[in-house]
Motif scaffolding. Structure first.
Motif, PDB file in Angstrom:
ATOM      1  N   ASN A 121       0.802  -1.225   0.000  1.00 29.02           N
ATOM      2  CA  ASN A 121       0.000   0.000   0.000  1.00 29.02           C
ATOM      3  C   ASN A 121       0.834   1.274   0.000  1.00 29.02           C
ATOM      4  O   ASN A 121       0.374   2.317  -0.432  1.00 29.02           O
ATOM      5  N   ASN A 122       2.062   1.195   0.536  1.00 29.22           N
ATOM      6  CA  ASN A 122       2.890   2.392   0.618  1.00 29.22           C
ATOM      7  C   ASN A 122       4.366   1.985   0.695  1.00 29.22           C
ATOM      8  O   ASN A 122       4.690   0.804   0.799  1.00 29.22           O
ATOM      9  N   GLU A 123       5.217   2.989   0.650  1.00 32.51           N
ATOM     10  CA  GLU A 123       6.658   2.745   0.632  1.00 32.51           C
ATOM     11  C   GLU A 123       7.146   2.046   1.907  1.00 32.51           C
ATOM     12  O   GLU A 123       7.983   1.143   1.834  1.00 32.51           O
ATOM     13  N   GLY A 124       6.633   2.435   3.042  1.00 31.37           N
ATOM     14  CA  GLY A 124       7.041   1.804   4.297  1.00 31.37           C
ATOM     15  C   GLY A 124       6.738   0.316   4.295  1.00 31.37           C
ATOM     16  O   GLY A 124       7.563  -0.506   4.709  1.00 31.37           O
ATOM     17  N   ALA A 125       5.554  -0.035   3.816  1.00 31.77           N
ATOM     18  CA  ALA A 125       5.178  -1.452   3.735  1.00 31.77           C
ATOM     19  C   ALA A 125       6.087  -2.184   2.762  1.00 31.77           C
ATOM     20  O   ALA A 125       6.502  -3.320   3.018  1.00 31.77           O
ATOM     21  N   PHE A 126       6.411  -1.547   1.649  1.00 32.99           N
ATOM     22  CA  PHE A 126       7.301  -2.164   0.669  1.00 32.99           C
ATOM     23  C   PHE A 126       8.681  -2.426   1.266  1.00 32.99           C
ATOM     24  O   PHE A 126       9.241  -3.507   1.095  1.00 32.99           O
ATOM     25  N   LEU A 127       9.227  -1.457   1.987  1.00 30.70           N
ATOM     26  CA  LEU A 127      10.537  -1.644   2.610  1.00 30.70           C
ATOM     27  C   LEU A 127      10.508  -2.802   3.610  1.00 30.70           C
ATOM     28  O   LEU A 127      11.399  -3.656   3.609  1.00 30.70           O
ATOM     29  N   ARG A 128       9.471  -2.837   4.427  1.00 33.10           N
ATOM     30  CA  ARG A 128       9.348  -3.923   5.418  1.00 33.10           C
ATOM     31  C   ARG A 128       9.174  -5.277   4.745  1.00 33.10           C
ATOM     32  O   ARG A 128       9.831  -6.256   5.111  1.00 33.10           O
ATOM     33  N   GLU A 129       8.304  -5.341   3.756  1.00 30.31           N
ATOM     34  CA  GLU A 129       8.036  -6.616   3.078  1.00 30.31           C
ATOM     35  C   GLU A 129       9.251  -7.091   2.276  1.00 30.31           C
ATOM     36  O   GLU A 129       9.489  -8.295   2.174  1.00 30.31           O
ATOM     37  N   ALA A 130      10.000  -6.159   1.719  1.00 30.72           N
ATOM     38  CA  ALA A 130      11.213  -6.538   0.989  1.00 30.72           C
ATOM     39  C   ALA A 130      12.225  -7.179   1.936  1.00 30.72           C
ATOM     40  O   ALA A 130      12.868  -8.178   1.596  1.00 30.72           O
ATOM     41  N   LYS A 131      12.339  -6.617   3.139  1.00 29.71           N
ATOM     42  CA  LYS A 131      13.248  -7.208   4.142  1.00 29.71           C
ATOM     43  C   LYS A 131      12.790  -8.617   4.526  1.00 29.71           C
ATOM     44  O   LYS A 131      13.607  -9.536   4.629  1.00 29.71           O
ATOM     45  N   VAL A 132      11.499  -8.786   4.730  1.00 26.59           N
ATOM     46  CA  VAL A 132      10.960 -10.110   5.080  1.00 26.59           C
ATOM     47  C   VAL A 132      11.239 -11.099   3.959  1.00 26.59           C
ATOM     48  O   VAL A 132      11.685 -12.234   4.204  1.00 26.59           O
ATOM     49  N   LEU A 133      10.999 -10.689   2.726  1.00 26.58           N
ATOM     50  CA  LEU A 133      11.230 -11.561   1.578  1.00 26.58           C
ATOM     51  C   LEU A 133      12.704 -11.940   1.452  1.00 26.58           C
ATOM     52  O   LEU A 133      13.038 -13.113   1.247  1.00 26.58           O
ATOM     53  N   ILE A 134      13.575 -10.973   1.603  1.00 22.75           N
ATOM     54  CA  ILE A 134      15.018 -11.240   1.528  1.00 22.75           C
ATOM     55  C   ILE A 134      15.423 -12.235   2.616  1.00 22.75           C
ATOM     56  O   ILE A 134      16.150 -13.193   2.335  1.00 22.75           O
ATOM     57  N   ASN A 135      14.967 -12.023   3.828  1.00 24.59           N
ATOM     58  CA  ASN A 135      15.305 -12.948   4.914  1.00 24.59           C
ATOM     59  C   ASN A 135      14.791 -14.355   4.635  1.00 24.59           C
ATOM     60  O   ASN A 135      15.471 -15.336   4.947  1.00 24.59           O
ATOM     61  N   HIS A 136      13.634 -14.450   4.025  1.00 26.51           N
ATOM     62  CA  HIS A 136      13.084 -15.755   3.648  1.00 26.51           C
ATOM     63  C   HIS A 136      13.977 -16.413   2.592  1.00 26.51           C
ATOM     64  O   HIS A 136      14.329 -17.581   2.705  1.00 26.51           O
ATOM     65  N   TRP A 137      14.318 -15.643   1.555  1.00 27.97           N
ATOM     66  CA  TRP A 137      15.152 -16.186   0.477  1.00 27.97           C
ATOM     67  C   TRP A 137      16.525 -16.620   0.966  1.00 27.97           C
ATOM     68  O   TRP A 137      17.130 -17.528   0.406  1.00 27.97           O
ATOM     69  N   LEU A 138      17.035 -15.958   1.989  1.00 25.58           N
ATOM     70  CA  LEU A 138      18.373 -16.278   2.486  1.00 25.58           C
ATOM     71  C   LEU A 138      18.435 -17.589   3.276  1.00 25.58           C
ATOM     72  O   LEU A 138      19.531 -18.063   3.585  1.00 25.58           O
ATOM     73  N   CYS A 139      17.304 -18.190   3.586  1.00 23.90           N
ATOM     74  CA  CYS A 139      17.301 -19.469   4.297  1.00 23.90           C
ATOM     75  C   CYS A 139      18.007 -20.523   3.446  1.00 23.90           C
ATOM     76  O   CYS A 139      17.668 -20.712   2.279  1.00 23.90           O
ATOM     77  N   GLU A 140      18.991 -21.158   4.029  1.00 24.03           N
ATOM     78  CA  GLU A 140      19.786 -22.154   3.310  1.00 24.03           C
ATOM     79  C   GLU A 140      18.929 -23.237   2.663  1.00 24.03           C
ATOM     80  O   GLU A 140      19.224 -23.703   1.577  1.00 24.03           O
TER      81      GLU A 140
END
Length: 104
Positions: free
Chosen positions: A37-56
Motif C-alpha cells: 500500500n505504501n513505501e514503508g510497507a514495501f521496505l518492510r516486506e522486501a526485508k521479510v522476503l530477503i530474509n526468507h530467500w536467504l534461508c539455506e
C-alpha cells in the motif's frame, strides 16, 4: 502501489540495485511493490522476503524459481540480497520528508 510512487532512494536501493544484478530479480521486487500500500510497507516486506530467500534450505530453489537464464551462484545471490538488505536499512534511516520523489 506503483513503482513511480517510490522515493528515488527506495527505488535505487531495491529496484535499481536488483536490476543491475539481474533483471529477473527486479521483476520480483517490482511485483512485491504492487502488492504493498505504501513505501514503508514495501521496505518492510522486501526485508521479510530477503530474509526468507536467504534461508539455506530454500536458497537454491529460490534461484531456480526467479532466474530463467544466466542463474547466479548461491554465493552471488546471497551477496546481492545482503547488499539490498543493507540498502533498505539505510533508506529506513532517512525520514520520509527528506526522501526525494519524482514530480508527477
Amino acid at each position: 502501489m506503483d513503482l513511480d510512487d517510490l522515493s528515488n532512494e527506495t527505488y535505487n536501493a531495491i529496484i535499481g540495485h536488483s536490476e543491475n544484478f539481474h533483471p529477473d530479480l527486479s521483476i520480483e521486487f517490482g511485483a512485491l511493490a504492487y502488492s504493498c500500500n505504501n513505501e514503508g510497507a514495501f521496505l518492510r516486506e522486501a526485508k521479510v522476503l530477503i530474509n526468507h530467500w536467504l534461508c539455506e534450505d530454500i536458497l537454491l530453489d529460490t534461484i531456480n524459481a526467479i532466474f530463467y537464464e544466466n542463474r547466479p551462484t548461491q554465493s552471488k545471490f546471497r551477496t546481492v540480497l545482503l547488499e539490498i538488505s543493507e540498502n533498505i536499512e539505510n533508506v529506513m534511516l532517512i525520514p520520509n520528508v527528506k526522501r526525494k520523489f519524482m514530480k508527477k
